[in-house]
Design a protein around this motif. Structure first.
Motif, PDB file in Angstrom:
ATOM      1  N   ILE A  80      -3.609   8.781  20.405  1.00 35.84           N
ATOM      2  CA  ILE A  80      -4.239   7.507  20.052  1.00 35.84           C
ATOM      3  C   ILE A  80      -3.470   6.711  19.002  1.00 35.84           C
ATOM      4  O   ILE A  80      -3.776   5.552  18.770  1.00 35.84           O
ATOM      5  CB  ILE A  80      -5.715   7.691  19.610  1.00 35.84           C
ATOM      6  N   LEU A  81      -2.471   7.307  18.352  1.00 39.94           N
ATOM      7  CA  LEU A  81      -1.741   6.526  17.343  1.00 39.94           C
ATOM      8  C   LEU A  81      -0.402   7.177  17.000  1.00 39.94           C
ATOM      9  O   LEU A  81      -0.310   8.387  16.896  1.00 39.94           O
ATOM     10  CB  LEU A  81      -2.580   6.438  16.059  1.00 39.94           C
ATOM     11  N   ASP A  82       0.600   6.322  16.805  1.00 37.10           N
ATOM     12  CA  ASP A  82       1.856   6.717  16.158  1.00 37.10           C
ATOM     13  C   ASP A  82       1.807   6.162  14.750  1.00 37.10           C
ATOM     14  O   ASP A  82       1.395   5.014  14.567  1.00 37.10           O
ATOM     15  CB  ASP A  82       3.056   6.025  16.829  1.00 37.10           C
ATOM     16  N   PHE A  83       2.198   6.932  13.757  1.00 36.32           N
ATOM     17  CA  PHE A  83       2.402   6.309  12.441  1.00 36.32           C
ATOM     18  C   PHE A  83       3.595   6.935  11.750  1.00 36.32           C
ATOM     19  O   PHE A  83       3.788   8.138  11.785  1.00 36.32           O
ATOM     20  CB  PHE A  83       1.149   6.365  11.571  1.00 36.32           C
ATOM     21  N   PRO A  84       4.450   6.066  11.154  1.00 32.37           N
ATOM     22  CA  PRO A  84       5.631   6.582  10.491  1.00 32.37           C
ATOM     23  C   PRO A  84       5.260   7.236   9.162  1.00 32.37           C
ATOM     24  O   PRO A  84       4.236   6.893   8.568  1.00 32.37           O
ATOM     25  CB  PRO A  84       6.496   5.352  10.264  1.00 32.37           C
ATOM     26  N   THR A  85       6.067   8.161   8.717  1.00 28.42           N
ATOM     27  CA  THR A  85       5.844   8.787   7.409  1.00 28.42           C
ATOM     28  C   THR A  85       7.131   8.708   6.608  1.00 28.42           C
ATOM     29  O   THR A  85       8.201   8.501   7.165  1.00 28.42           O
ATOM     30  CB  THR A  85       5.459  10.266   7.539  1.00 28.42           C
ATOM     31  N   THR A  86       7.006   8.870   5.297  1.00 27.68           N
ATOM     32  CA  THR A  86       8.199   8.846   4.460  1.00 27.68           C
ATOM     33  C   THR A  86       8.750  10.262   4.342  1.00 27.68           C
ATOM     34  O   THR A  86       7.999  11.224   4.351  1.00 27.68           O
ATOM     35  CB  THR A  86       7.892   8.332   3.048  1.00 27.68           C
ATOM     36  N   GLY A  87      10.038  10.367   4.194  1.00 30.99           N
ATOM     37  CA  GLY A  87      10.680  11.675   4.110  1.00 30.99           C
ATOM     38  C   GLY A  87      10.520  12.399   5.426  1.00 30.99           C
ATOM     39  O   GLY A  87      10.297  11.792   6.472  1.00 30.99           O
ATOM     40  N   GLU A  88      10.634  13.711   5.397  1.00 31.80           N
ATOM     41  CA  GLU A  88      10.422  14.473   6.625  1.00 31.80           C
ATOM     42  C   GLU A  88       9.114  15.234   6.503  1.00 31.80           C
ATOM     43  O   GLU A  88       9.001  16.132   5.682  1.00 31.80           O
ATOM     44  CB  GLU A  88      11.559  15.472   6.871  1.00 31.80           C
ATOM     45  N   PRO A  89       8.129  14.861   7.304  1.00 32.31           N
ATOM     46  CA  PRO A  89       6.856  15.555   7.162  1.00 32.31           C
ATOM     47  C   PRO A  89       6.983  16.942   7.772  1.00 32.31           C
ATOM     48  O   PRO A  89       7.352  17.080   8.919  1.00 32.31           O
ATOM     49  CB  PRO A  89       5.905  14.688   7.976  1.00 32.31           C
ATOM     50  N   HIS A  90       6.722  17.945   7.013  1.00 24.70           N
ATOM     51  CA  HIS A  90       6.646  19.278   7.613  1.00 24.70           C
ATOM     52  C   HIS A  90       5.182  19.533   7.880  1.00 24.70           C
ATOM     53  O   HIS A  90       4.668  19.178   8.912  1.00 24.70           O
ATOM     54  CB  HIS A  90       7.273  20.316   6.684  1.00 24.70           C
ATOM     55  N   TYR A  91       4.501  20.056   6.861  1.00 21.97           N
ATOM     56  CA  TYR A  91       3.105  20.357   7.097  1.00 21.97           C
ATOM     57  C   TYR A  91       2.226  19.304   6.415  1.00 21.97           C
ATOM     58  O   TYR A  91       2.682  18.534   5.556  1.00 21.97           O
ATOM     59  CB  TYR A  91       2.794  21.756   6.568  1.00 21.97           C
ATOM     60  N   ALA A  92       0.974  19.274   6.775  1.00 23.57           N
ATOM     61  CA  ALA A  92       0.000  18.382   6.161  1.00 23.57           C
ATOM     62  C   ALA A  92      -1.358  19.022   6.297  1.00 23.57           C
ATOM     63  O   ALA A  92      -1.584  19.817   7.192  1.00 23.57           O
ATOM     64  CB  ALA A  92       0.008  17.027   6.862  1.00 23.57           C
ATOM     65  N   GLU A  93      -2.244  18.662   5.394  1.00 24.05           N
ATOM     66  CA  GLU A  93      -3.637  19.050   5.562  1.00 24.05           C
ATOM     67  C   GLU A  93      -4.486  17.816   5.314  1.00 24.05           C
ATOM     68  O   GLU A  93      -4.262  17.080   4.352  1.00 24.05           O
ATOM     69  CB  GLU A  93      -4.034  20.144   4.565  1.00 24.05           C
ATOM     70  N   ALA A  94      -5.472  17.631   6.169  1.00 19.47           N
ATOM     71  CA  ALA A  94      -6.389  16.506   5.999  1.00 19.47           C
ATOM     72  C   ALA A  94      -7.735  17.037   5.543  1.00 19.47           C
ATOM     73  O   ALA A  94      -8.159  18.115   5.942  1.00 19.47           O
ATOM     74  CB  ALA A  94      -6.522  15.728   7.301  1.00 19.47           C
ATOM     75  N   ILE A  95      -8.383  16.260   4.692  1.00 18.66           N
ATOM     76  CA  ILE A  95      -9.633  16.699   4.074  1.00 18.66           C
ATOM     77  C   ILE A  95     -10.620  15.535   4.095  1.00 18.66           C
ATOM     78  O   ILE A  95     -10.216  14.381   3.873  1.00 18.66           O
ATOM     79  CB  ILE A  95      -9.350  17.213   2.636  1.00 18.66           C
ATOM     80  N   PRO A  96     -11.903  15.793   4.371  1.00 21.67           N
ATOM     81  CA  PRO A  96     -12.871  14.702   4.408  1.00 21.67           C
ATOM     82  C   PRO A  96     -12.871  13.928   3.093  1.00 21.67           C
ATOM     83  O   PRO A  96     -12.848  14.526   2.005  1.00 21.67           O
ATOM     84  CB  PRO A  96     -14.207  15.412   4.602  1.00 21.67           C
ATOM     85  N   ALA A  97     -12.894  12.598   3.189  1.00 19.21           N
ATOM     86  CA  ALA A  97     -12.812  11.746   2.001  1.00 19.21           C
ATOM     87  C   ALA A  97     -13.919  12.083   1.007  1.00 19.21           C
ATOM     88  O   ALA A  97     -13.717  12.035  -0.209  1.00 19.21           O
ATOM     89  CB  ALA A  97     -12.890  10.280   2.420  1.00 19.21           C
ATOM     90  N   GLY A  98     -15.077  12.456   1.513  1.00 18.22           N
ATOM     91  CA  GLY A  98     -16.220  12.733   0.649  1.00 18.22           C
ATOM     92  C   GLY A  98     -15.992  13.883  -0.321  1.00 18.22           C
ATOM     93  O   GLY A  98     -16.700  14.008  -1.316  1.00 18.22           O
ATOM     94  N   LEU A  99     -15.004  14.721  -0.045  1.00 18.65           N
ATOM     95  CA  LEU A  99     -14.714  15.815  -0.970  1.00 18.65           C
ATOM     96  C   LEU A  99     -13.801  15.373  -2.107  1.00 18.65           C
ATOM     97  O   LEU A  99     -13.577  16.108  -3.064  1.00 18.65           O
ATOM     98  CB  LEU A  99     -14.060  16.987  -0.220  1.00 18.65           C
ATOM     99  N   ILE A 100     -13.231  14.187  -1.979  1.00 15.58           N
ATOM    100  CA  ILE A 100     -12.270  13.714  -2.981  1.00 15.58           C
ATOM    101  C   ILE A 100     -12.817  12.538  -3.787  1.00 15.58           C
ATOM    102  O   ILE A 100     -12.753  12.522  -5.015  1.00 15.58           O
ATOM    103  CB  ILE A 100     -10.948  13.256  -2.299  1.00 15.58           C
ATOM    104  N   THR A 101     -13.342  11.539  -3.090  1.00 15.18           N
ATOM    105  CA  THR A 101     -13.646  10.269  -3.762  1.00 15.18           C
ATOM    106  C   THR A 101     -14.644  10.391  -4.920  1.00 15.18           C
ATOM    107  O   THR A 101     -14.435   9.738  -5.944  1.00 15.18           O
ATOM    108  CB  THR A 101     -14.142   9.198  -2.770  1.00 15.18           C
ATOM    109  N   PRO A 102     -15.694  11.215  -4.828  1.00 19.11           N
ATOM    110  CA  PRO A 102     -16.646  11.215  -5.951  1.00 19.11           C
ATOM    111  C   PRO A 102     -16.020  11.683  -7.263  1.00 19.11           C
ATOM    112  O   PRO A 102     -16.511  11.337  -8.336  1.00 19.11           O
ATOM    113  CB  PRO A 102     -17.735  12.204  -5.508  1.00 19.11           C
ATOM    114  N   ARG A 103     -14.938  12.463  -7.177  1.00 16.18           N
ATOM    115  CA  ARG A 103     -14.345  13.012  -8.388  1.00 16.18           C
ATOM    116  C   ARG A 103     -13.083  12.263  -8.796  1.00 16.18           C
ATOM    117  O   ARG A 103     -12.413  12.643  -9.765  1.00 16.18           O
ATOM    118  CB  ARG A 103     -14.028  14.497  -8.172  1.00 16.18           C
TER     119      ARG A 103
END
Ligand code: K7E
Ligand code: CUA
Length: 661
Positions: free
Chosen positions: A489-512
């Motif tokens: 559903i999407l291509d998106f460029p990244t900076t540098g060479e992306p090896h690994y990544a982890e995504a986390i629900p925004a709600g676990l980050i934004t309140p703090r």
């Protein structure tokens, strides 16, 4: 078998070349229409559902992106200096990049590990590895700043890193290269077998996040690749892929690909803890830096540590076991239930799935086929749950959706393959553009994957974007995995060479998320906590400027009495207490970057006054309508010229007396 391996090996090269050459398949152009477009479209002013924490590879940074939009929000400098915000240039941040070799301004960052509690994301920290000069970093997800960097002794290439246990008890790091260690390091390279050893370091993380090497396991000389902690029933265990069990030390592309099987190394870290408690660790001399950021002084300090505790599994039995795994395994992943361990042999034609229960049974029955360098090797069949047949070519990494499915990246055949963990049947495959390395499902390595998407991090970009000269942007691709079939559903460029990544629900980050640093908590020794506190002091040939910044002036903005050859330290305190009002600071001729000062923070730019004259300085971050007025002058006089030290803001002197002083 040998011929097959040669054929496979040949295939790797041929297919890699092929995938880099092949024409753009039809299909992806339709990707962003209708249904797919609505799935990645985040309307203006709306937030993304996930923060995606993406490694930058050889840029030494982490990129923070939104998912599903793929929008880039922030670059966090970790192991590399970053002139954009003065990281590695300000006096406060320089110690963060200190090592036993001195100041190292760069590293190669491959893997992200987000902290977990009971195997689930908790949003506290992100950990990342520095490959080249072995280090592990901790990023505080309240401030999105690098808060700590710990160097690793007895490691050569910290690639097998960092991986965390379920409650972030440990961050674990394996060496890529085995190396000679201790007092015995000046040895012939050809004495690899005899003198070279691997280590895996178990770094204890305390409740504040602070890291400390609890112990290192010394292993036979091999190369380690990726690893995962056990979870649920396999909590207390760790699984590392290892290759080069041939113990080659030259031309590894051929010499480390000889054997049909290398190993997964299973580590019983609970057992190691017992030995440690029983005093079985050996203290050995080492030299490594431990750098921490103090949030009240906004300053990093670096300490050199001199010893490390080691456990020797050759003497202390029952800590490590080898499980044969075809062939040069790269990824080693544990499914959300903790029962299945997946080894991805990059030269293998199948994917073996091991059963933790069977591994335990085999150990209990001593069902071994022999040993490797003194470590028991469990029989392949005894540990095996089953094999995924014909998954594709070049399996690298596997993630999970929490619904019983696994997703494996196939580098050589450039695809993601979805398969069922129970019956090991391939369910679906989609092409990636091109040559996928890691892949990531939000929460994929946790006990409760959030599912929804898988992101491909590709090694080759080729024709996916507008050309930008010889170097192209890196390519990530987002697939919807909510249905039976995966959908690009999407291509998106990244900076540098992306090896690994982890995504986390925004709600676990934004309140703090931290919005400002409170001025009343600022304990920086050179802070000026109000304009009345600003001053300029001389100490020998150092000049310290206690400066403040607030919309829209710097105080002081006239400084005289600096002498040629002085080291001038501009300690700038940002007096703002509003979110999103940083000020920047730069001075003409500084052999340095700018500094970017967050609200309530103090940062220091060092400037050598090497020439006589008037030197403008100014705020570099457009902060108000009068940003362009936010400026000042430093006057540098010849050493013999007795201009008194003085400083002011808003003071207008009588200029009619005329004569220069
Ligand atoms: Cu790119 Cu994890 Cu360094 Cu695999 S590694 S692809
Ligand atoms: Cu402060 Cu521009």
């Amino acid at each position: 078998m040998k011929t097959i391996n040669r054929v496979l090996f040949g295939m790797l090269a041929v297919a890699a070349a092929f995938s880099a050459q092949r024409c753009k398949p039809s299909g992806p152009e339709q990707a962003l229409t209708g249904d797919a477009a609505s799935k990645v479209y985040v309307a203006p002013g709306k937030y993304d559902e996930f923060y995606n924490v993406v490694s930058g590879g050889f840029n030494g940074q982490i990129g923070i992106y939104g998912l599903p939009s793929g929008r880039l929000f922030k670059i966090i400098p970790v192991f590399s200096t970053f002139p954009e915000n003065g990281y590695g240039y300000s006096e406060e941040s320089k110690p963060m990049l200190n090592t036993s070799h001195g100041f190292v301004p760069w590293d190669d960052l491959h893997h992200i590990a987000l902290s977990t509690t009971q195997g689930e994301h908790d949003g506290r920290w992100a950990f990342a590895n520095g490959n080249n000069t072995p280090r592990v970093a901790r990023i505080d997800l309240r401030t999105f700043k690098t808060a700590e960097i710990l160097e690793l002794p007895n490691s050569g290439g910290n690639h097998s890193s960092p991986f965390i246990t379920e409650n972030t008890e440990y961050v674990v790091a394996g060496t890529r290269f085995s190396v000679p260690m201790g007092d015995n390091t000046d040895v012939p390279i050809s004495s690899y077998k005899k003198n070279f050893r691997g280590t895996v370091s178990f770094i204890k993380v305390d409740t504040s996040g602070r890291m400390n090497i609890a112990f290192q396991l010394v292993t036979p000389g091999v190369n380690f690749d990726l690893a995962r902690a056990g979870k649920g029933p396999s909590h207390g265990w760790f699984f590392f892929s290892c290759y080069n069990t041939e113990q080659a030390y030259t031309l590894l592309e051929v010499n480390a690909s000889q054997k049909d099987k290398d190993f997964i190394m299973a580590v019983n870290w609970k057992k190691a803890e017992e030995y440690l408690k029983a005093g079985k660790g050996k203290t050995v001399k080492a030299e490594y830096a431990h750098n921490t950021l103090d949030e009240s002084t906004h300053t990093a300090t670096s300490e050199i540590l001199r010893e490390v505790l080691q456990l020797d599994p050759l003497e202390l039995k029952d800590i490590i076991y080898f499980i044969p795994c075809p062939k040069s395994p790269h990824g080693c992943d544990v499914d959300p239930t903790g029962e299945y361990i997946i080894g991805s042999g990059k030269l293998a034609a199948l994917i073996p799935v091991f059963s933790f229960a069977k591994v335990q049974e085999a150990i209990a029955k001593q069902d071994f086929e022999g040993d490797f360098a003194g470590i028991p090797v469990i029989k392949y069949e005894s540990a095996l749950y089953g094999e995924v047949q014909k998954p594709g070519l070049g399996p690298l990494h596997t993630e999970f959706d929490g619904k019983g499915n696994a997703y494996t990246s196939m580098f050589v055949s450039s695809e993601i393959v979805k398969w069922n963990i129970k019956d090991l049947a391939v369910i679906d495959r989609v092409p990636t553009y091109y040559s996928i390395g890691h892949l990531s499902v939000p929460g994929g390595p946790t006990r409760k994957p959030h599912g929804k998407y898988v992101v491909a991090y590709n090694k080759i970009t080729k024709d996916r974007y507008l050309p930008t000269g010889p170097e192209l942007t890196q390519s990530a691709q987002l697939y919807d995995i909510s249905g039976e079939k995966m959908k690009l559903i999407l291509d998106f460029p990244t900076t540098g060479e992306p090896h690994y990544a982890e995504a986390i629900p925004a709600g676990l980050i934004t309140p703090r998320s931290v919005k400002i640093f409170k001025l009343e908590e600022n304990k920086h020794p050179y802070a000026a906590l109000g304009e009345a506190k600003t001053k300029v002091e001389r100490k020998g040939n150092e000049v310290h400027v206690y400066m403040t910044a607030i919309r829209s002036h710097l105080t002081p903005d006239n400084i005289e009495g600096i002498k040629q050859g002085d080291d001038v330290y501009f300690h700038v305190t940002n007096l703002e207490q509003d979110w999103d009002v940083p000020h920047g600071f730069a001075v003409k001729g500084a052999l340095n970057a700018e500094i970017l000062i967050m609200p309530g923070e103090t940062q220091t730019l060092k400037w050598k006054a090497d020439k006589v004259g008037i030197f403008p300085y100014y705020c570099t971050d457009f902060c108000s309508a009068l940003h362009q007025e936010m400026q000042g002058y430093a006057r540098v006089s010849a050493p013999g010229n007795n201009v008194p030290l003085k400083y002011s803001t808003g003071k207008i002197e009588d200029q009619t007396s005329g004569a220069a002083q």
